[in-house]
Design a protein around this motif. Sequence first.
Motif, PDB file in Angstrom:
ATOM      1  N   ASN A  57      -3.133   5.733  -1.285  1.00 17.74           N
ATOM      2  CA  ASN A  57      -2.974   5.258  -2.668  1.00 17.74           C
ATOM      3  C   ASN A  57      -1.639   5.697  -3.259  1.00 17.74           C
ATOM      4  O   ASN A  57      -0.829   6.376  -2.613  1.00 17.74           O
ATOM      5  CB  ASN A  57      -4.147   5.737  -3.527  1.00 17.74           C
ATOM      6  CG  ASN A  57      -4.258   7.250  -3.573  1.00 17.74           C
ATOM      7  OD1 ASN A  57      -3.281   7.960  -3.751  1.00 17.74           O
ATOM      8  ND2 ASN A  57      -5.485   7.748  -3.405  1.00 17.74           N
ATOM      9  N   ASN A  69     -13.295   7.580  -7.773  1.00 17.11           N
ATOM     10  CA  ASN A  69     -13.672   6.961  -6.509  1.00 17.11           C
ATOM     11  C   ASN A  69     -15.049   7.394  -6.025  1.00 17.11           C
ATOM     12  O   ASN A  69     -15.640   6.759  -5.159  1.00 17.11           O
ATOM     13  CB  ASN A  69     -12.628   7.280  -5.430  1.00 17.11           C
ATOM     14  CG  ASN A  69     -11.360   6.473  -5.610  1.00 17.11           C
ATOM     15  OD1 ASN A  69     -11.347   5.472  -6.301  1.00 17.11           O
ATOM     16  ND2 ASN A  69     -10.281   6.925  -4.988  1.00 17.11           N
ATOM     17  N   HIS A 109      -4.114   2.541  -7.677  1.00 10.53           N
ATOM     18  CA  HIS A 109      -5.159   2.104  -6.746  1.00 10.53           C
ATOM     19  C   HIS A 109      -4.582   1.140  -5.722  1.00 10.53           C
ATOM     20  O   HIS A 109      -4.214   0.021  -6.053  1.00 10.53           O
ATOM     21  CB  HIS A 109      -6.279   1.391  -7.515  1.00 10.53           C
ATOM     22  CG  HIS A 109      -7.439   2.266  -7.832  1.00 10.53           C
ATOM     23  ND1 HIS A 109      -7.635   2.808  -9.084  1.00 10.53           N
ATOM     24  CD2 HIS A 109      -8.457   2.712  -7.069  1.00 10.53           C
ATOM     25  CE1 HIS A 109      -8.732   3.537  -9.081  1.00 10.53           C
ATOM     26  NE2 HIS A 109      -9.252   3.505  -7.871  1.00 10.53           N
ATOM     27  N   ASN A 135       0.853  -1.188   0.000  1.00  8.56           N
ATOM     28  CA  ASN A 135       0.000   0.000   0.000  1.00  8.56           C
ATOM     29  C   ASN A 135       0.888   1.236   0.000  1.00  8.56           C
ATOM     30  O   ASN A 135       2.124   1.147   0.112  1.00  8.56           O
ATOM     31  CB  ASN A 135      -0.948   0.006   1.198  1.00  8.56           C
ATOM     32  CG  ASN A 135      -0.216  -0.179   2.517  1.00  8.56           C
ATOM     33  OD1 ASN A 135       0.683   0.586   2.855  1.00  8.56           O
ATOM     34  ND2 ASN A 135      -0.591  -1.226   3.263  1.00  8.56           N
TER      35      ASN A 135
END
Length: 257
Positions: free
Chosen positions: A64, A146, A59, A38
């Motif tokens: 992000n 999003n 993503h 991540n």
Amino acid sequence: MTRITALIADDEPLLRERLRQHLARLWPELEIVAEARNGREAVELFDLHLPQVVFLDVHMPGQNGIDAARSVARRAQIVFVTAYEQYAVQAFEQGALDYLVKPFDESRLADTVQRLRERLAQPTAPQATALDAVIEQLSAELRQRNAAPGFLQWIKASVGTSVRLIPVEQVAYLRADEKYTLVVWEGGEALIRKSIRELADELDPQRFAQVHRSVIVNLRQVAQVNRGPNETAEIVLLGRKELLPVSRSFVHLFRQM
């Protein structure tokens, strides 16, 4: 020879592995010093290892890739990896960044490797000031996307001894097969462990429709629908011989076709 190091950040282990394998063939002197799942982990590992190159998935859960890029700033060469080609492609091409669209092929990665080699050979390797503007544009597009639900872009399936990434637009239909689901696409067939119910929730309903409790069809692959007895129907697919059943519960989807 100067040691060149890189970090890969992607929440999909399979994609990290695939990128690492391709890089080993195309750029054998490149050393992958860390892999992150991540954005937060990517920033932490970057500060620890200070690699010259960072491959960032746009993503990722939590922080992000765009947020991670802000933290890395111009301290490294950044290559964004994305499933959505529309993410500021023009900005990438005009600026000092590069991008890879998943699932990428080795020829496209080879171009990226060549550009990275050329940039790193220059006295001032980090990207130009266009980086900040590109990151902000990407961030705005990511926020906009999003705001709407995201849908499955590809399906991972075992084909022989390898794992295949199948773009969903190539899928003709999916059919439940006991504990598995059969995926039929332009390149063949494969079984996956995900259920029809799960897939129905993850696929774009504008492109895919469940037509039977055990069948989901790509609407762009439908040539015609033949009505059957007792308010049932059969789907004729483009360029395929098999017919797909449409149960009474779903036949209303085709009443206007």
